[in-house]
Design a protein around this motif. Structure first.
Motif, PDB file in Angstrom:
ATOM      1  N   VAL A  73      -5.705  -6.749   1.749  1.00  0.00           N
ATOM      2  CA  VAL A  73      -4.854  -5.585   1.458  1.00  0.00           C
ATOM      3  C   VAL A  73      -5.660  -4.517   0.728  1.00  0.00           C
ATOM      4  O   VAL A  73      -5.664  -3.339   1.125  1.00  0.00           O
ATOM      5  CB  VAL A  73      -3.606  -6.002   0.641  1.00  0.00           C
ATOM      6  CG1 VAL A  73      -2.835  -4.780   0.161  1.00  0.00           C
ATOM      7  CG2 VAL A  73      -2.716  -6.906   1.472  1.00  0.00           C
ATOM      8  N   ASN A  74      -6.375  -4.910  -0.331  1.00  0.00           N
ATOM      9  CA  ASN A  74      -7.192  -3.938  -1.080  1.00  0.00           C
ATOM     10  C   ASN A  74      -8.333  -3.402  -0.231  1.00  0.00           C
ATOM     11  O   ASN A  74      -8.637  -2.200  -0.279  1.00  0.00           O
ATOM     12  CB  ASN A  74      -7.748  -4.572  -2.350  1.00  0.00           C
ATOM     13  CG  ASN A  74      -6.673  -4.882  -3.361  1.00  0.00           C
ATOM     14  OD1 ASN A  74      -5.629  -4.243  -3.367  1.00  0.00           O
ATOM     15  ND2 ASN A  74      -6.913  -5.862  -4.197  1.00  0.00           N
ATOM     16  N   GLU A  75      -8.975  -4.265   0.528  1.00  0.00           N
ATOM     17  CA  GLU A  75     -10.095  -3.813   1.358  1.00  0.00           C
ATOM     18  C   GLU A  75      -9.627  -2.866   2.448  1.00  0.00           C
ATOM     19  O   GLU A  75     -10.302  -1.885   2.757  1.00  0.00           O
ATOM     20  CB  GLU A  75     -10.828  -5.014   1.953  1.00  0.00           C
ATOM     21  CG  GLU A  75     -11.593  -5.797   0.914  1.00  0.00           C
ATOM     22  CD  GLU A  75     -12.380  -6.960   1.481  1.00  0.00           C
ATOM     23  OE1 GLU A  75     -12.448  -7.124   2.720  1.00  0.00           O
ATOM     24  OE2 GLU A  75     -12.942  -7.710   0.682  1.00  0.00           O
ATOM     25  N   THR A  76      -8.490  -3.142   3.047  1.00  0.00           N
ATOM     26  CA  THR A  76      -7.962  -2.254   4.095  1.00  0.00           C
ATOM     27  C   THR A  76      -7.622  -0.889   3.504  1.00  0.00           C
ATOM     28  O   THR A  76      -7.905   0.147   4.101  1.00  0.00           O
ATOM     29  CB  THR A  76      -6.737  -2.893   4.774  1.00  0.00           C
ATOM     30  OG1 THR A  76      -7.142  -4.146   5.349  1.00  0.00           O
ATOM     31  CG2 THR A  76      -6.184  -1.990   5.862  1.00  0.00           C
ATOM     32  N   ARG A  77      -7.039  -0.882   2.304  1.00  0.00           N
ATOM     33  CA  ARG A  77      -6.734   0.389   1.636  1.00  0.00           C
ATOM     34  C   ARG A  77      -8.031   1.178   1.373  1.00  0.00           C
ATOM     35  O   ARG A  77      -8.102   2.382   1.596  1.00  0.00           O
ATOM     36  CB  ARG A  77      -5.968   0.127   0.336  1.00  0.00           C
ATOM     37  CG  ARG A  77      -5.513   1.391  -0.350  1.00  0.00           C
ATOM     38  CD  ARG A  77      -4.647   1.167  -1.587  1.00  0.00           C
ATOM     39  NE  ARG A  77      -4.898  -0.068  -2.291  1.00  0.00           N
ATOM     40  CZ  ARG A  77      -3.997  -1.039  -2.472  1.00  0.00           C
ATOM     41  NH1 ARG A  77      -2.792  -0.928  -1.991  1.00  0.00           N
ATOM     42  NH2 ARG A  77      -4.313  -2.122  -3.146  1.00  0.00           N
ATOM     43  N   THR A  78      -9.066   0.483   0.911  1.00  0.00           N
ATOM     44  CA  THR A  78     -10.357   1.145   0.671  1.00  0.00           C
ATOM     45  C   THR A  78     -10.931   1.668   1.981  1.00  0.00           C
ATOM     46  O   THR A  78     -11.414   2.803   2.052  1.00  0.00           O
ATOM     47  CB  THR A  78     -11.341   0.166  -0.012  1.00  0.00           C
ATOM     48  OG1 THR A  78     -10.758  -0.296  -1.224  1.00  0.00           O
ATOM     49  CG2 THR A  78     -12.668   0.842  -0.306  1.00  0.00           C
ATOM     50  N   MET A  80      -9.300   2.554   4.690  1.00  0.00           N
ATOM     51  CA  MET A  80      -8.511   3.698   5.152  1.00  0.00           C
ATOM     52  C   MET A  80      -8.802   4.955   4.341  1.00  0.00           C
ATOM     53  O   MET A  80      -8.644   6.066   4.843  1.00  0.00           O
ATOM     54  CB  MET A  80      -7.019   3.370   5.143  1.00  0.00           C
ATOM     55  CG  MET A  80      -6.630   2.358   6.199  1.00  0.00           C
ATOM     56  SD  MET A  80      -7.091   2.935   7.859  1.00  0.00           S
ATOM     57  CE  MET A  80      -6.694   1.507   8.826  1.00  0.00           C
ATOM     58  N   SER A  81      -9.274   4.804   3.110  1.00  0.00           N
ATOM     59  CA  SER A  81      -9.618   5.988   2.308  1.00  0.00           C
ATOM     60  C   SER A  81     -10.825   6.723   2.882  1.00  0.00           C
ATOM     61  O   SER A  81     -11.078   7.868   2.520  1.00  0.00           O
ATOM     62  CB  SER A  81      -9.862   5.597   0.849  1.00  0.00           C
ATOM     63  OG  SER A  81     -11.126   4.988   0.684  1.00  0.00           O
ATOM     64  N   LEU A  82     -11.552   6.075   3.786  1.00  0.00           N
ATOM     65  CA  LEU A  82     -12.670   6.739   4.463  1.00  0.00           C
ATOM     66  C   LEU A  82     -12.189   7.700   5.554  1.00  0.00           C
ATOM     67  O   LEU A  82     -13.004   8.413   6.133  1.00  0.00           O
ATOM     68  CB  LEU A  82     -13.590   5.693   5.119  1.00  0.00           C
ATOM     69  CG  LEU A  82     -14.340   4.751   4.193  1.00  0.00           C
ATOM     70  CD1 LEU A  82     -14.967   3.602   4.986  1.00  0.00           C
ATOM     71  CD2 LEU A  82     -15.402   5.510   3.413  1.00  0.00           C
ATOM     72  N   ALA A  83     -10.885   7.730   5.831  1.00  0.00           N
ATOM     73  CA  ALA A  83     -10.329   8.491   6.954  1.00  0.00           C
ATOM     74  C   ALA A  83     -11.101   8.145   8.230  1.00  0.00           C
ATOM     75  O   ALA A  83     -11.661   9.019   8.892  1.00  0.00           O
ATOM     76  CB  ALA A  83     -10.352   9.995   6.672  1.00  0.00           C
TER      77      ALA A  83
END
Length: 177
Positions: A73-78, A80-83
């Motif tokens: 969950v945290n890694e996916t959020r990180t 996705m922050s790369l757009a």
């Protein structure tokens, strides 16, 4: 360590403020030091001066005593922050032994590789040899819960910067520490 890796000032460990604690896994005393010039807290000296082999043994020991949660969950959020863009190539640097993030994102058709030097067994799309990363140029690089584990974060971040494809490429690093 003769000089602070952040500000470059000469270090005399006897003149540094000491922060003592104990490892929660094996209760070994841990000492960290504060640079009197820039205030960065660093250590342990054993970690900073450790060889790849001694650090690998320490991480493998940790894996036998403590099982990390799957941080997807945290890694996916990180990530996705790369757009990210579907046509891009991405790297999860220090993806760990238990995370399923690379596999999960690849199932969603993201072109992502992982890097984990201490992986006991080879896994698909995970690179163990740091020198092989130089064969790629990435549109984005991410890490989660990693920066505090690097022996020389400045050197490692400069290395990662060199793996970026161009000036539009991004890095995103998240850590609870």
């Amino acid at each position: 360590m003769k000089n602070c890796k952040i500000c470059g000032s000469a270090l005399d460990l006897s003149q540094c403020q000491v922060f003592s604690s104990k490892c929660f896994l094996n209760h070994v005393p841990l000492k960290r030091y504060k640079c009197p010039t820039c205030g960065v807290i660093f250590g342990t000296i054993e970690m900073i001066n450790g060889t790849v082999d001694t650090i690998k043994k320490a991480y493998l020991f940790c894996d036998t005593v403590y099982k990390e949660e799957n941080s997807v969950v945290n890694e996916t959020r990180t990530f996705m922050s790369l757009a990210p863009k579907k046509e891009g190539l991405y790297l999860n640097f220090g993806c760990g032994n238990t995370s399923t993030t690379v596999a999960d994102l690849r199932k969603q058709n993201w072109n992502i590789l992982g890097y984990e030097p201490f992986l006991p067994n080879p896994l698909p799309n995970i690179i163990k040899d740091k020198s092989l990363l130089c064969n790629y140029k990435f549109d984005g690089i991410m890490s989660n819960n990693l920066l505090e584990h690097l022996q020389d974060p400045v050197v490692d971040l400069v290395f990662l910067k060199g793996l970026l494809k161009d000036k539009g490429s991004l890095m995103a690093h998240s850590t609870p520490c």
